[in-house]
Design a protein around this motif. Structure first.
Motif, short mmCIF file in Angstrom:
data_model
loop_
_atom_site.label_atom_id
_atom_site.label_comp_id
_atom_site.label_asym_id
_atom_site.label_seq_id
_atom_site.Cartn_x
_atom_site.Cartn_y
_atom_site.Cartn_z
N GLU A 162 0.82 -1.22 0.00
CA GLU A 162 0.00 0.00 0.00
C GLU A 162 0.85 1.27 0.00
N VAL A 163 2.16 1.13 0.12
CA VAL A 163 3.04 2.30 0.04
C VAL A 163 3.88 2.21 -1.23
N HIS A 164 4.57 1.08 -1.39
CA HIS A 164 5.46 0.91 -2.54
C HIS A 164 4.87 0.01 -3.62
N PHE A 165 3.81 -0.69 -3.28
CA PHE A 165 3.15 -1.56 -4.27
C PHE A 165 1.74 -1.85 -3.80
N ARG A 166 0.93 -2.30 -4.74
CA ARG A 166 -0.39 -2.84 -4.39
C ARG A 166 -0.57 -4.14 -5.16
N MET A 167 -1.23 -5.12 -4.53
CA MET A 167 -1.53 -6.39 -5.23
C MET A 167 -3.06 -6.48 -5.39
N PRO A 168 -3.61 -6.55 -6.57
CA PRO A 168 -3.03 -6.16 -7.84
C PRO A 168 -2.87 -4.65 -7.92
N PRO A 169 -2.17 -4.14 -8.90
CA PRO A 169 -1.67 -4.81 -10.11
C PRO A 169 -0.41 -5.64 -9.90
N PHE A 170 0.33 -5.45 -8.81
CA PHE A 170 1.50 -6.30 -8.58
C PHE A 170 1.04 -7.71 -8.27
N THR A 171 1.71 -8.69 -8.86
CA THR A 171 1.55 -10.08 -8.43
C THR A 171 2.52 -10.31 -7.27
N PRO A 172 2.31 -11.38 -6.50
CA PRO A 172 3.30 -11.70 -5.47
C PRO A 172 4.71 -11.81 -6.04
N LEU A 216 6.72 -0.80 -20.69
CA LEU A 216 6.63 0.24 -19.66
C LEU A 216 6.10 -0.35 -18.35
N ARG A 217 5.07 -1.16 -18.44
CA ARG A 217 4.54 -1.78 -17.21
C ARG A 217 5.60 -2.66 -16.55
N GLY A 218 6.33 -3.39 -17.37
CA GLY A 218 7.38 -4.26 -16.84
C GLY A 218 8.48 -3.48 -16.13
N ARG A 219 8.71 -2.28 -16.63
CA ARG A 219 9.72 -1.41 -16.01
C ARG A 219 9.33 -1.08 -14.56
N GLN A 220 8.02 -0.93 -14.32
CA GLN A 220 7.53 -0.63 -12.97
C GLN A 220 7.46 -1.89 -12.11
N LEU A 221 7.02 -3.00 -12.73
CA LEU A 221 6.75 -4.21 -11.94
C LEU A 221 8.01 -5.03 -11.69
N ARG A 222 8.86 -5.12 -12.69
CA ARG A 222 10.04 -6.01 -12.59
C ARG A 222 11.30 -5.29 -13.07
N PRO A 223 11.71 -4.27 -12.36
CA PRO A 223 12.93 -3.55 -12.77
C PRO A 223 14.15 -4.46 -12.69
N GLU A 224 15.12 -4.17 -13.54
CA GLU A 224 16.34 -4.99 -13.57
C GLU A 224 17.50 -4.19 -12.98
N PRO A 225 18.12 -4.70 -11.94
CA PRO A 225 19.29 -3.99 -11.40
C PRO A 225 20.45 -4.07 -12.39
N GLN A 226 21.14 -2.95 -12.57
CA GLN A 226 22.18 -2.85 -13.62
C GLN A 226 23.53 -3.29 -13.07
N LEU A 227 23.57 -4.54 -12.59
CA LEU A 227 24.78 -5.01 -11.92
C LEU A 227 25.96 -5.16 -12.87
N ALA A 228 25.73 -5.71 -14.06
CA ALA A 228 26.83 -5.88 -15.01
C ALA A 228 27.34 -4.52 -15.47
#
Lengths: 343, 343
Positions: free
Chosen positions: B57-67, B197-209
């Protein structure tokens, strides 16, 4: 009190309060502390890392807890895991979930007590986080150090024939919780005894000096008593692949625990064996190291009591009969600690 | 689904799901993993440690976020801080606050996606905690490694004359959030663009490499874009004691960001500069290392765009005029991310 602080001002004020409380701004090995993307350390040997979280209305209530009690207890519970490894504490990382209704002064009081405990154990708060949350919580990460991994004591090293011992006295945290919830139970107790029991619940002390001393004195396995000796002994037995035979009559009870138990209509042993949060240490050690271990405990200002022995087999065995009445099974961390049942 | 699991069965099931997802049970330097009082490591050189928390409820909500989105994003946000140090990720510690109403399968799905991301970056989940909480939260601690502290990149090393650059493209996470909250905004977009765009919000990728490559290629200061480039540039400028002159027209926008901004009646730049959670990297580097840095970014599958320059002075300077319209100030982490305002 003034105008509400923004995020960065609040974080700076919290940091200032922690340092004013005496927590070191740095420790050996810390290269880059709080305020960057990550803290940077160059550990000299082995590190022990543990996490613990406490949540409002689950692990504490304010009142009877003050904000300072919450800060102290959150860090104490985390450091207790390092004590159980025999590690020297180094860095702490503090994540705070904060409802909007929480006053800034509450957060600063919490930070001050956390800083005082950190100062007492030479722990630096090397990082942290502050996020909005519908419920107040603290999530702690603590890192301890040792010259090498062989100096750290896991739960898994007990061998058949080892003695089983505990530091200090048990049952105080559970009795203190009962006194906080039902103040009338304190009527038959000397006020200092009641205060000591309440303090055991509100401001537990992690047994870091004892843990380090007992590790050096040959402890083969160690665990901190966060869930109660009944459940924690089961963890140690399972990790070590041994049975633990415990004599309940030898379990040392804190002064006043028996009286509170009687007022509650419970067995004194149930508060020690099923009541968690005493944060004493349960350890196995070879019989020939007993004198050395006693000296180590005394040097850390506490006592060591042999309560049983490791044997071949599995699980925890308590002698049948009247003296074992009240022996509990461990409580489940998914149950609120303040609502834990007795066995 | 069966009967409710107890605490220990649930923890074991979560651990199994994480490992089944491919997360390594151990990594180099890990001596003792999950299940004891603490994890034990013998780090070979320097460690970088960072913490991050996300709250329902602060950083995400389910839905639209899945677990699974929650598990992925929580770990991704924490690992992004290690990317910004140029550290190689090693261990993660996961603290979970879990309301009673949350189904066990929800926790297992969360664990599975977290485990998949851990597997993708060779991260071991070395410890964790599960506590009751009125609100679902994850508090993550991640530890990364480098040969020595001089290989890690703080926020504080930018020097006047350095170039300022970003990896990848910005604004996608904010645009994705808008699409999740108001699906009708996607009408003018190609479906794959909207999905990205939705994926960018839901599943961001850390730029480790990219972070590791850019550290080796001479980055003098680096920060991950969790709050939006406007605010994060201010952090980097303050830590380095320089001014950052940014040309807003050079800030790379993800495909579809402009269209979503138009549908929202906002400037495209506001989504990139004030919208957080893109988890790209902002870095300073000497001009003579630019080609090398570009190669490093390309080797990590991303791009590098010079957006400005470090100068003597303080703060962030953006060129006046039409092309800077929509430049935001950073949003405050104490404000819910999903309610952040535009500037």
């Amino acid at each position: 009190v003034g105008a509400p602080l923004g995020e960065f001002e609040l974080i700076a004020a919290i940091r200032e309060r922690i340092e004013r409380a005496g927590a070191p701004a740095s420790v050996a090995g810390l290269v880059l502390g709080s305020g960057d993307d990550a803290a940077v350390t160059v550990p000299g040997g082995a590190t022990a890392t543990s996490v613990d979280a406490i949540v409002d209305e689950v692990h504490f209530r304010m009142p009877p807890f003050t904000p300072g009690d919450v800060g102290h207890k959150g860090l104490a519970a985390a450091l207790s895991d390092l004590a159980a490894m025999g590690a020297a504490p180094g860095e702490a990382y503090v994540q705070r979930g904060v409802p909007e209704r929480i006053a800034e002064e509450t957060l600063l009081e919490l930070a001050e007590a956390l800083g005082e405990l950190a100062a007492a154990h030479s722990v630096t708060v090397a990082g942290g986080d502050l996020v909005r949350s519908p419920v107040l919580f603290l999530a702690l990460t603590v890192v301890g150090h040792a010259e090498g991994p062989e100096r750290l004591v896991s739960r898994g090293g007990a061998r058949p024939g080892d003695l089983l011992a505990v530091t200090g006295e048990l049952g105080g945290a559970a009795a203190g919780l009962a006194l906080l919830e039902r103040p009338e139970l304190a009527q038959g107790l000397e006020p200092p005894v009641a205060a000591s029991l309440r303090g055991r619940q509100l401001r537990p002390e992690p047994q870091l000096a004892a843990g380090a001393g007992l590790a050096a004195a040959g402890a083969t396995a160690m665990i901190d008593l966060s869930d109660g000796i009944a459940g924690d002994a089961e963890h140690l037995a399972a990790a070590s692949g041994v049975a633990l035979a415990i004599e309940p009559a030898r379990v040392p009870l804190q002064e006043g625990v028996a009286a509170v138990a009687e007022a509650l209509g419970r067995r004194p042993l149930s508060l020690a064996s099923g009541g968690g949060e005493d944060y004493e240490l349960l350890l196995a050690l070879p019989g020939e190291r007993e004198a050395e271990a006693r000296e180590a405990a005394a040097g850390a200002g506490t006592s060591l009591t042999v309560v049983g022995r490791a044997e071949r087999g599995r699980g925890v065995r308590v002698s049948a009969g009247a003296e074992s009445a009240g022996w509990a099974s461990g409580f489940d961390q998914l149950q609120p600690r303040s609502h834990r049942g007795s066995a």
